[in-house]
Scaffold this motif. Structure first.
Motif, PDB file in Angstrom:
ATOM      1  N   LYS A 145      10.343 -34.236 -35.133  1.00 17.32           N
ATOM      2  CA  LYS A 145      11.064 -33.193 -34.400  1.00 17.32           C
ATOM      3  C   LYS A 145      10.095 -32.267 -33.681  1.00 17.32           C
ATOM      4  O   LYS A 145      10.292 -31.926 -32.519  1.00 17.32           O
ATOM      5  CB  LYS A 145      11.938 -32.388 -35.357  1.00 17.32           C
ATOM      6  CG  LYS A 145      12.707 -31.281 -34.660  1.00 17.32           C
ATOM      7  CD  LYS A 145      13.644 -30.582 -35.610  1.00 17.32           C
ATOM      8  CE  LYS A 145      14.064 -29.226 -35.096  1.00 17.32           C
ATOM      9  NZ  LYS A 145      14.973 -29.292 -33.977  1.00 17.32           N
ATOM     10  N   ILE A 146       9.028 -31.884 -34.378  1.00 20.41           N
ATOM     11  CA  ILE A 146       8.079 -30.963 -33.759  1.00 20.41           C
ATOM     12  C   ILE A 146       7.429 -31.611 -32.544  1.00 20.41           C
ATOM     13  O   ILE A 146       7.325 -31.016 -31.467  1.00 20.41           O
ATOM     14  CB  ILE A 146       7.004 -30.549 -34.790  1.00 20.41           C
ATOM     15  CG1 ILE A 146       7.648 -29.692 -35.877  1.00 20.41           C
ATOM     16  CG2 ILE A 146       5.889 -29.787 -34.112  1.00 20.41           C
ATOM     17  CD1 ILE A 146       6.720 -29.378 -37.014  1.00 20.41           C
ATOM     18  N   VAL A 147       7.027 -32.873 -32.714  1.00 20.44           N
ATOM     19  CA  VAL A 147       6.390 -33.563 -31.599  1.00 20.44           C
ATOM     20  C   VAL A 147       7.357 -33.725 -30.430  1.00 20.44           C
ATOM     21  O   VAL A 147       7.033 -33.456 -29.283  1.00 20.44           O
ATOM     22  CB  VAL A 147       5.872 -34.939 -32.063  1.00 20.44           C
ATOM     23  CG1 VAL A 147       5.434 -35.777 -30.887  1.00 20.44           C
ATOM     24  CG2 VAL A 147       4.727 -34.770 -33.033  1.00 20.44           C
ATOM     25  N   GLY A 148       8.578 -34.145 -30.744  1.00 19.44           N
ATOM     26  CA  GLY A 148       9.548 -34.382 -29.688  1.00 19.44           C
ATOM     27  C   GLY A 148       9.952 -33.107 -28.978  1.00 19.44           C
ATOM     28  O   GLY A 148      10.102 -33.089 -27.754  1.00 19.44           O
ATOM     29  N   ASP A 149      10.123 -32.007 -29.751  1.00 21.63           N
ATOM     30  CA  ASP A 149      10.554 -30.751 -29.146  1.00 21.63           C
ATOM     31  C   ASP A 149       9.531 -30.218 -28.163  1.00 21.63           C
ATOM     32  O   ASP A 149       9.866 -29.423 -27.282  1.00 21.63           O
ATOM     33  CB  ASP A 149      10.814 -29.698 -30.225  1.00 21.63           C
ATOM     34  CG  ASP A 149      12.211 -29.827 -30.808  1.00 21.63           C
ATOM     35  OD1 ASP A 149      12.463 -29.247 -31.879  1.00 21.63           O
ATOM     36  OD2 ASP A 149      13.032 -30.518 -30.178  1.00 21.63           O
TER      37      ASP A 149
ATOM     38  N   LEU B  91      14.796 -42.113 -35.143  1.00 22.05           N
ATOM     39  CA  LEU B  91      16.060 -41.383 -35.127  1.00 22.05           C
ATOM     40  C   LEU B  91      15.814 -39.886 -35.041  1.00 22.05           C
ATOM     41  O   LEU B  91      16.467 -39.166 -34.300  1.00 22.05           O
ATOM     42  CB  LEU B  91      16.861 -41.720 -36.382  1.00 22.05           C
ATOM     43  CG  LEU B  91      18.290 -41.237 -36.421  1.00 22.05           C
ATOM     44  CD1 LEU B  91      19.052 -41.753 -35.238  1.00 22.05           C
ATOM     45  CD2 LEU B  91      18.946 -41.687 -37.707  1.00 22.05           C
ATOM     46  N   GLY B  92      14.807 -39.410 -35.794  1.00 15.37           N
ATOM     47  CA  GLY B  92      14.471 -38.001 -35.719  1.00 15.37           C
ATOM     48  C   GLY B  92      13.980 -37.619 -34.346  1.00 15.37           C
ATOM     49  O   GLY B  92      14.291 -36.556 -33.838  1.00 15.37           O
ATOM     50  N   GLY B  93      13.221 -38.507 -33.721  1.00 14.89           N
ATOM     51  CA  GLY B  93      12.721 -38.223 -32.397  1.00 14.89           C
ATOM     52  C   GLY B  93      13.809 -38.166 -31.348  1.00 14.89           C
ATOM     53  O   GLY B  93      13.674 -37.477 -30.350  1.00 14.89           O
TER      54      GLY B  93
ATOM     55  N   LEU C 237       4.437 -39.427 -35.005  1.00 12.92           N
ATOM     56  CA  LEU C 237       3.949 -39.207 -33.654  1.00 12.92           C
ATOM     57  C   LEU C 237       4.588 -40.197 -32.694  1.00 12.92           C
ATOM     58  O   LEU C 237       5.102 -39.823 -31.645  1.00 12.92           O
ATOM     59  CB  LEU C 237       2.431 -39.386 -33.609  1.00 12.92           C
ATOM     60  CG  LEU C 237       1.601 -38.140 -33.890  1.00 12.92           C
ATOM     61  CD1 LEU C 237       0.133 -38.506 -33.961  1.00 12.92           C
ATOM     62  CD2 LEU C 237       1.819 -37.120 -32.792  1.00 12.92           C
ATOM     63  N   THR C 238       4.551 -41.464 -33.075  1.00 14.91           N
ATOM     64  CA  THR C 238       5.167 -42.478 -32.226  1.00 14.91           C
ATOM     65  C   THR C 238       6.653 -42.228 -32.102  1.00 14.91           C
ATOM     66  O   THR C 238       7.223 -42.332 -31.020  1.00 14.91           O
ATOM     67  CB  THR C 238       4.949 -43.877 -32.818  1.00 14.91           C
ATOM     68  OG1 THR C 238       3.643 -43.978 -33.321  1.00 14.91           O
ATOM     69  CG2 THR C 238       5.213 -44.942 -31.790  1.00 14.91           C
ATOM     70  N   GLY C 239       7.270 -41.879 -33.230  1.00 10.33           N
ATOM     71  CA  GLY C 239       8.703 -41.624 -33.207  1.00 10.33           C
ATOM     72  C   GLY C 239       9.050 -40.483 -32.287  1.00 10.33           C
ATOM     73  O   GLY C 239       9.990 -40.566 -31.492  1.00 10.33           O
TER      74      GLY C 239
ATOM     75  N   ILE D 180       7.261 -39.267 -29.754  1.00 10.04           N
ATOM     76  CA  ILE D 180       6.967 -39.554 -28.347  1.00 10.04           C
ATOM     77  C   ILE D 180       7.981 -40.547 -27.781  1.00 10.04           C
ATOM     78  O   ILE D 180       8.516 -40.341 -26.682  1.00 10.04           O
ATOM     79  CB  ILE D 180       5.530 -40.101 -28.209  1.00 10.04           C
ATOM     80  CG1 ILE D 180       4.555 -38.989 -28.550  1.00 10.04           C
ATOM     81  CG2 ILE D 180       5.284 -40.611 -26.811  1.00 10.04           C
ATOM     82  CD1 ILE D 180       3.131 -39.418 -28.556  1.00 10.04           C
ATOM     83  N   LEU D 181       8.274 -41.593 -28.537  1.00 10.85           N
ATOM     84  CA  LEU D 181       9.261 -42.557 -28.045  1.00 10.85           C
ATOM     85  C   LEU D 181      10.634 -41.913 -27.928  1.00 10.85           C
ATOM     86  O   LEU D 181      11.388 -42.202 -26.996  1.00 10.85           O
ATOM     87  CB  LEU D 181       9.338 -43.764 -28.985  1.00 10.85           C
ATOM     88  CG  LEU D 181       8.238 -44.799 -28.830  1.00 10.85           C
ATOM     89  CD1 LEU D 181       8.467 -45.934 -29.801  1.00 10.85           C
ATOM     90  CD2 LEU D 181       8.203 -45.332 -27.415  1.00 10.85           C
ATOM     91  N   GLY D 182      10.954 -41.053 -28.870  1.00  8.27           N
ATOM     92  CA  GLY D 182      12.230 -40.354 -28.812  1.00  8.27           C
ATOM     93  C   GLY D 182      12.314 -39.467 -27.585  1.00  8.27           C
ATOM     94  O   GLY D 182      13.334 -39.414 -26.897  1.00  8.27           O
ATOM     95  N   ALA D 183      11.201 -38.757 -27.304  1.00 11.74           N
ATOM     96  CA  ALA D 183      11.192 -37.909 -26.114  1.00 11.74           C
ATOM     97  C   ALA D 183      11.324 -38.752 -24.851  1.00 11.74           C
ATOM     98  O   ALA D 183      12.025 -38.374 -23.902  1.00 11.74           O
ATOM     99  CB  ALA D 183       9.904 -37.088 -26.073  1.00 11.74           C
ATOM    100  N   LEU D 184      10.674 -39.910 -24.858  1.00 15.83           N
ATOM    101  CA  LEU D 184      10.784 -40.803 -23.705  1.00 15.83           C
ATOM    102  C   LEU D 184      12.222 -41.276 -23.519  1.00 15.83           C
ATOM    103  O   LEU D 184      12.760 -41.256 -22.399  1.00 15.83           O
ATOM    104  CB  LEU D 184       9.860 -42.011 -23.926  1.00 15.83           C
ATOM    105  CG  LEU D 184       9.857 -43.066 -22.836  1.00 15.83           C
ATOM    106  CD1 LEU D 184       9.271 -42.488 -21.577  1.00 15.83           C
ATOM    107  CD2 LEU D 184       9.057 -44.283 -23.271  1.00 15.83           C
TER     108      LEU D 184
END
Lengths: 772, 241
Positions: A555-559, A520-522, A304-306, A308-312
């Protein structure tokens, strides 16, 4: 009637497609010349061709490994030199005062090195900017990005990445390896160098887009393999990107190239470090040995953190890149921006080192490992300790790790304002190469890091990395993402052991690994290949399952918020990228609505003047022309007979005997054109302006029958968009002719016609075309 | 066998030596104790079968284990570094270092004589002033020894000095920096802040000026050549209205 005038000029946005990108000619043109050549070549010669393919793949692997070695060795030496200069200066000024001079020196050194790196990219070869992975993804998708696989690009890329890393930017050197591998593959497989004007007269069979693209897949896989020590991950990377054009033999050859690449890198680096049978560096980054862990629980907060941070990260980078494309488009401005980023990176690092009072004693020997327990309180299950725990927690620094040999960058850290015998740990964090910091975060025993130091470092590095990606320098984003993730993962592990006093969850190093995977995934949102790459890099298959879960969830969270970084940059560059499938709600669209019409056709026996005029027409840059039956009544639409490309017409006009000037009575037929002439002109076909046709020659007639592709793929005009999409994508077409019931040409479908349909937030949306 | 087992009675003496390793030097203690055992084990291994039957005659194989322990500790502590070859004396450089070390300790004691150590913890200025020279000499000698050791031992031997030397230096440093607090204070915060603020301010200026002065990059739209282009024209229009 239109209520207001059509807007001609709009500011750049991501909902555009550029006309400057063409497709690769993956589909083979089976004209009479090709059939003739095949009749000539006997069975044994085909086996030779197959053997040559394997030889080329081996050479690709070896050369990619050697280039990776070169980059590694040069970076090591130059970074060590820079470090010594700065360290001497800081040591001198710590006692006397005047540390601001050290700051100026460090910032100037960074800025000047990055200036050189940025100048060569911005002025000599702009396509070498960035990590190169978006460009290679597009190439494997079938888009011809101009200059992407040229020798000049390779040279600029290698020099650029060395200078970026030595210049202290928050970047990695792994992403550019993929681009380098691809260029090496494209170059070797042709057996000649167009830039150096040398033709070695070998591999002439492979001089076309079909073969080149397959070899570029092998090169990209070899690049991934050299970068991470992950041969299977490399194969899967190429698979994930070029999925529809796959076959078994290609898979074997790509795997062969990847394995050779990592083995070459391993042996050469081992010999260089003086230990020929060590073989411990299969890639530019090694994660070190990961043993089986008793507790593999990864809390769901990690992905989740990954995500969200990735999306940010991606969102911030998106706004920055948009700003850069709109306002910072002149090369000198780009160079200045890169210099400023380098100077600020130095300044931020210096200020944090200066303000940090975290001093730790240095220990180079191995330390004891604590009990490994899983669970809380009475429910804890503990494995026996590997050796007796010491009374006080051992302290090691970010660079001295017990499991790894101290081979690279064996420098002494800064003392600065610490007591004698102690060293400033923030200084090592900032002066270490990111690869070493990541590995140390994975393997240092618990208690090695001060949470405050680590937290500040993570925050600063996140923003620096986000700011740095997208600059006009050659640099990758894999390692910065891993470092950010490893740092917050480790922080999480440390805080967990504070909260659950009395029993320890998994070693914080393992949390660092999961955090790195999540981050990295994010950011990049690659699933299959990234899982295998990380699994191979850790060297332990047991970690595959938690890493896979973490990556998929991230990936799902970030997408849900924003796209992956590379896809975002592809969209911002307005590349007509075709995804794996057509958008789901598009069955109502037919080929009739998608196609471009009217189509410029040529007749089978056509006047030379007409051909030259059509080719010289600057208002439309067509590359494929349907060939219709010659009909004295020119207004009636005639039946489709074939398809001919602009490049083939150019060769007809340019190469002796200049078929354009063939006389009608055929008495003066000289040497006939062969397929070899077309292959020799590939890939840089001259423009139509370089062909001079006199007035008399314009009246001659030319017969296109033996040069055109007599069986082009066609599609009826009632076919749905997904059907057309599947045909186009799976076969790697460049032109798809739309015909009616009587086999008459009604339109043409090209890549930009299909790529403009996208599934947006409100449903199916259409991108507009723009001239860039 | 009896002489060997009687060596084990030396264990308490050894423990005493280790407990006082910080001052007398672990290597010297190990040398006197280990030397005897090593010689004893060495003598008994001349006739191998006999040695084996004696040494492995008990379940714990104490003698073999202890001998291995001494051997490993000797290697890890790098005792060979400060002992002269084939003798039981300290090498010249180590002797010189130990002399300086004793001199520093004497200097500290001498300057602290007038004060009770736990009553006025902050008043060590006397010590810092008077013993600065001696401490500097000790530090420089230590660095020199380290440099020589690193250059001479490139081929993979331990990069550490003998443990006696390292321990001595560690104790002195702890005293100097932690207890007496004689380290260098930092003094130039203001110039550093000024220079770093200037550097951090430059990008803001750059971005603002490029936003205000650069011409924004515009894209020229191309009309698609398609059937029913009117409908799509209206669509695109509505998007930009």
């Amino acid at each position: 009637e239109l209520p207001r005038p059509y807007p001609n000029e709009i500011p750049h946005n991501e909902k555009l497609l550029s006309l400057k990108y063409e497709s690769l000619d993956y589909d083979n043109s089976e004209n009479q010349l090709f059939l003739e050549e095949e009749r000539r070549i006997n069975h044994a010669a085909f086996r030779t061709v197959e053997i040559k393919r394997w030889v080329i793949c081996a050479m690709i692997g070896i050369l990619t490994g050697l280039v990776a070695c070169f980059i590694d060795i040069v970076v090591e030496n130059l970074a060590g030199l820079k470090y010594r200069v700065v360290k001497d200066n800081i040591d001198k000024f710590t006692e006397k005062g005047g540390l601001s001079f050290s700051l100026l020196l460090w910032a100037t050194l960074n800025a000047s090195v990055v200036m050189v790196g940025s100048v060569i990219v911005a002025f000599v070869e702009p396509v070498a900017a960035g990590s190169g992975i978006p460009q290679i993804k597009c190439y494997l998708n079938g888009v011809k990005i101009p200059h992407v696989v040229r020798l000049k690009t390779l040279v600029i890329k290698v020099c650029g990445v060395i200078l970026s890393v030595v210049g202290g930017l928050a970047v990695g050197k792994e992403g550019p390896m993929i681009h380098s591998g691809a260029v090496i593959a494209a170059g070797i497989s042709q057996g000649r160098s167009t830039s150096l004007k040398r033709d070695f007269k070998i591999f002439e069979y492979f001089r076309r887009d079909t073969e080149k693209r397959d070899f570029v897949s092998a090169g990209a896989a070899a690049g991934v393999s050299a970068a991470f020590g992950a041969p299977v991950g490399g194969v899967l990377f190429s698979l994930e990107e070029g999925a529809s054009f796959w076959n078994q033999f290609l898979t074997w050859r790509i795997f062969f190239a990847s394995m050779i690449s990592t083995f070459t890198l391993n042996s050469v680096l081992s010999v260089y470090h003086g230990n020929p049978w060590d073989l411990s560096s299969p890639g530019l980054i090694n994660f070190g040995r990961f043993d089986n862990e008793t507790c593999m629980l990864t809390p769901p907060s990690f992905p989740l953190t990954g995500g969200i941070l990735g999306a940010l990260f991606n969102a911030l980078n998106y706004w920055l890149t948009m700003f850069r494309i709109r306002y910072i488009h002149r090369p000198c401005l780009q160079v200045i921006e890169a210099m400023l980023v380098a100077a600020v990176t130095a300044a931020v690092g210096f200020v944090m080192i200066y303000c940090s009072r975290d001093c730790q004693p240095i220990q180079g020997s191995s330390v004891a490992y604590p009990l490994q327990c899983c669970g809380i309180g009475v429910l804890a299950v503990c494995s026996p300790p590997t050796s007796a725990p010491t009374g006080e927690q051992p302290l090691a620094l970010l660079w001295g790790s017990p499991q790894l040999p101290l081979v690279t960058l064996s420098f002494l850290p800064f003392q600065l304002f610490c007591a004698d015998g102690e060293y400033n740990s923030m200084a090592t964090a900032f002066f270490n190469t990111p690869e070493k910091s990541v590995v140390n975060l994975f393997h240092d025993p618990p208690g090695s890091y001060n949470p405050m130091t680590l937290g500040m470092f993570t925050l600063m590095y996140f923003f620096l990395a986000c700011w740095t990606y997208g600059l006009t320098v050659s640099a990758g984003v894999f390692i910065p993402s891993l470092l950010i993730g490893a740092a917050w993962g480790r922080l999480f592990g440390i805080s967990l052991s504070y909260l659950a006093k009395g029993s320890i969850w998994a070693d914080p190093g393992k949390y660092a690994l999961m955090g790195a995977a999540a981050q990295l995934g994010g950011i990049v949102r690659m699933t299959l290949s990234l899982t295998v790459i990380m699994m191979e890099a850790t060297g332990n298959v047991t970690y595959g399952f938690p890493i896979m879960l973490v990556l998929m969830t991230a990936k799902i969270v970030g997408d849900y918020f924003v796209e992956g970084l590379y896809d975002m940059h592809i969209q911002l560059q307005s590349v007509p990228f075709l995804h794996w499938e057509a958008p789901v709600t598009s069955h109502s669209l037919t080929a009739r609505e998608v196609m471009s019409t009217p189509v410029t056709c040529l007749r089978r026996i056509e006047r030379v003047g007409t051909v030259v005029d059509i080719l010289s027409d600057t208002s439309s840059n067509h590359n494929g022309f349907p060939v219709v039956e010659s009909n004295p009544n020119t207004t009636q639409v005639a039946g489709l007979r074939g398809l001919i490309l602009r490049s083939q017409l150019i060769v007809l006009g340019l190469v002796p005997p200049q078929v354009f000037v063939e006389r009608a009575n055929l008495n003066l037929v000289q040497r006939r054109l062969k397929l070899k002439d077309f292959r020799d002109a590939y890939p840089r076909f001259p423009p139509i302006q370089s062909i001079h046709v006199s007035q008399d020659e314009r009246e001659c007639m030319i017969d296109l029958s033996e040069f055109m592709n007599p069986t082009p793929y066609t599609v009826p005009q009632e076919a749905s968009l997904p059907r057309v999409f599947k045909l186009f994508r799976a076969l790697g077409l460049r032109h798809l002719v739309v015909v009616n019931n009587h086999n008459e040409v009604v339109g043409m479908v090209t890549r930009k016609d299909l790529a403009r349909y996208r599934l947006g937030k409100e449903g199916l949306e259409e991108l507009s075309l723009a001239q860039t | 066998m009896a002489p060997l087992r009687s060596q084990l009675l030396l264990l308490p003496a050894l423990a005493l030596a280790i407990g006082s390793a910080s001052w007398a030097g672990l290597s010297r203690s190990l040398l006197t104790q280990y030397g005897d055992i090593a010689r004893a084990v060495g003598n008994s291994s001349e006739s191998h079968n006999c040695a084996k039957s004696i040494l492995t005659s008990d379940r714990l194989q104490v003698v073999v284990t202890l001998s291995a322990f001494f051997n490993d500790t000797w290697e890890a502590a790098n005792c060979a570094n400060c002992i002269k070859n084939n003798s039981e004396e300290l090498s010249n450089s180590t002797q010189e270092f130990m002399d300086l070390f004793n001199k520093s300790l004497t200097c500290f004691e001498h300057n602290l004589q007038g004060q009770a150590m736990d009553l006025s913890p902050n008043n060590y200025t006397e010590v810092c002033k008077n013993c600065n020279g001696t401490y500097k000499n000790l530090s420089d000698l230590y660095n020199k020894l380290q440099r020589l050791n690193r250059h001479g031992d490139e081929s993979g031997h331990s990069a550490h000095l003998c443990i006696d030397v390292e321990d001595a230096m560690n104790i002195t440093r702890k005293l100097w920096s932690r207890t007496f607090n004689c380290s260098v204070p930092c003094s130039d915060t203001v110039p550093v802040i000024a220079v770093s603020s200037f550097i951090l301010f430059l990008p803001i200026v750059f971005y603002l000026s490029s936003f205000l002065h650069s011409k924004q990059k515009k894209r020229i739209l191309i009309l698609p050549k398609r059937i029913q282009s009117n409908a799509s024209l209206v669509n695109i229009q509505e998007k930009y209205s």
